[in-house]
Write a protein that holds these residues in place. Structure first.
Motif, PDB file in Angstrom:
ATOM      1  N   ASN A   1      -8.947  -6.812  -2.797  1.00 55.51           N
ATOM      2  CA  ASN A   1      -9.800  -6.823  -3.993  1.00 55.51           C
ATOM      3  C   ASN A   1      -8.972  -6.979  -5.262  1.00 55.51           C
ATOM      4  OD1 ASN A   1     -12.129  -6.552  -2.468  1.00 55.51           O
ATOM      5  ND2 ASN A   1     -12.166  -4.330  -2.652  1.00 55.51           N
TER       6      ASN A   1
ATOM      7  N   THR B   1      -8.072  -3.414   2.073  1.00 55.63           N
ATOM      8  CA  THR B   1      -9.234  -3.907   1.325  1.00 55.63           C
ATOM      9  C   THR B   1      -9.024  -3.750  -0.180  1.00 55.63           C
ATOM     10  OG1 THR B   1     -10.689  -3.390   3.171  1.00 55.63           O
ATOM     11  CG2 THR B   1     -11.731  -3.674   1.018  1.00 55.63           C
ATOM     12  N   ASP B   2      -8.460  -2.618  -0.585  1.00 52.49           N
ATOM     13  CA  ASP B   2      -8.161  -2.411  -2.010  1.00 52.49           C
ATOM     14  C   ASP B   2      -7.199  -3.487  -2.521  1.00 52.49           C
ATOM     15  OD1 ASP B   2      -9.725  -0.133  -2.075  1.00 52.49           O
ATOM     16  OD2 ASP B   2      -8.024   1.265  -2.037  1.00 52.49           O
TER      17      ASP B   2
ATOM     18  N   GLY C   1      -2.773   0.238  -3.675  1.00 52.82           N
ATOM     19  CA  GLY C   1      -4.135   0.583  -3.290  1.00 52.82           C
ATOM     20  C   GLY C   1      -4.095   1.505  -2.096  1.00 52.82           C
TER      21      GLY C   1
ATOM     22  N   ARG D   1       0.818  -1.209   0.000  1.00 54.57           N
ATOM     23  CA  ARG D   1       0.000   0.000   0.000  1.00 54.57           C
ATOM     24  C   ARG D   1       0.855   1.265   0.000  1.00 54.57           C
ATOM     25  NH1 ARG D   1      -2.602   0.770   5.483  1.00 54.57           N
ATOM     26  NH2 ARG D   1      -0.542   1.645   5.812  1.00 54.57           N
TER      27      ARG D   1
END
Length: 198
Positions: free
Chosen positions: A30, A26-27, A22, A16
């Motif tokens: 996904n 969570t990004d 992301g 991240r």
């Protein structure tokens, strides 16, 4: 018995913050879920060496198996898979050291909300993986210890009854497929060694 896996959730933070995969965990989950597998990519997050069961200070982070086909989604998936590979190694080391065949693995913590991680872990172990209703069991443990000392609960047996399963995940692959996955991880581990002077 205890086994240390120092880079699991922090690997997702690294993706991240350092690689900008992301805006949130969570990004990244996904993104990883957008592909059915890592397609052979293995990510060994030995940023500070390898801990249990290897104990190698000379290891460093390594990504193996890349081709032009792979995307950042495959790298995200490989990063999530890395946590399962590391837990699998500790699980097997515990079985060897204890001489006891473990019949299930209970998991907790923020990463365990990831269904991919739980399924891949169950696949690697060939053993059911159980997730509790209360995922933050470290915090719950502190509350339970305080309650036990204050008389809210009278025994450890009463505390054991507080653990409630939310879901159980079983392996969906064959023993041969499991062995092949572990062999690719072992190759990646070997390639992560010898980067610094011990």
């Amino acid at each position: 018995l205890e086994g240390a896996v120092p880079v699991a959730g922090s690997l997702i933070q690294w993706l991240r913050d350092n690689l900008e995969f992301g805006a949130s965990a969570t990004d990244i989950a996904n993104l990883a879920a957008s592909v059915p597998s890592s397609e052979g990519v293995r990510f060994v997050p030995a940023f500070n060496g390898l801990f249990a069961p290897h104990w190698r200070e000379d290891a460093r982070g390594t990504i193996c198996g890349l081709t032009f086909f792979h995307t950042k989604a495959h790298l995200a998936r490989a990063a999530i898979d890395a946590s399962s590979f590391q837990v699998s190694e500790v699980f097997e080391a515990m079985e060897i050291d204890s001489g006891i065949e473990l019949s299930t693995l209970k998991v907790d913590g923020g990463m365990t909300v990831n269904a991919q991680l739980l399924q891949f872990l169950a696949n690697l172990l060939g053993t059911p993986v159980q997730q509790p209703q209360v995922l933050e069991t470290t915090a719950a443990g502190v509350a339970y210890a305080a309650g036990l000392s204050c008389g809210v609960w009278k025994s450890l047996e009463q505390l054991a009854d507080l653990w409630v399963q939310d879901k159980m995940v079983d392996s969906e692959i064959t023993p041969n497929a499991r062995m092949e996955l572990k062999q690719t991880w072992k190759k990646a581990i070997e390639r992560s060694l010898g980067w610094t002077e011990p």
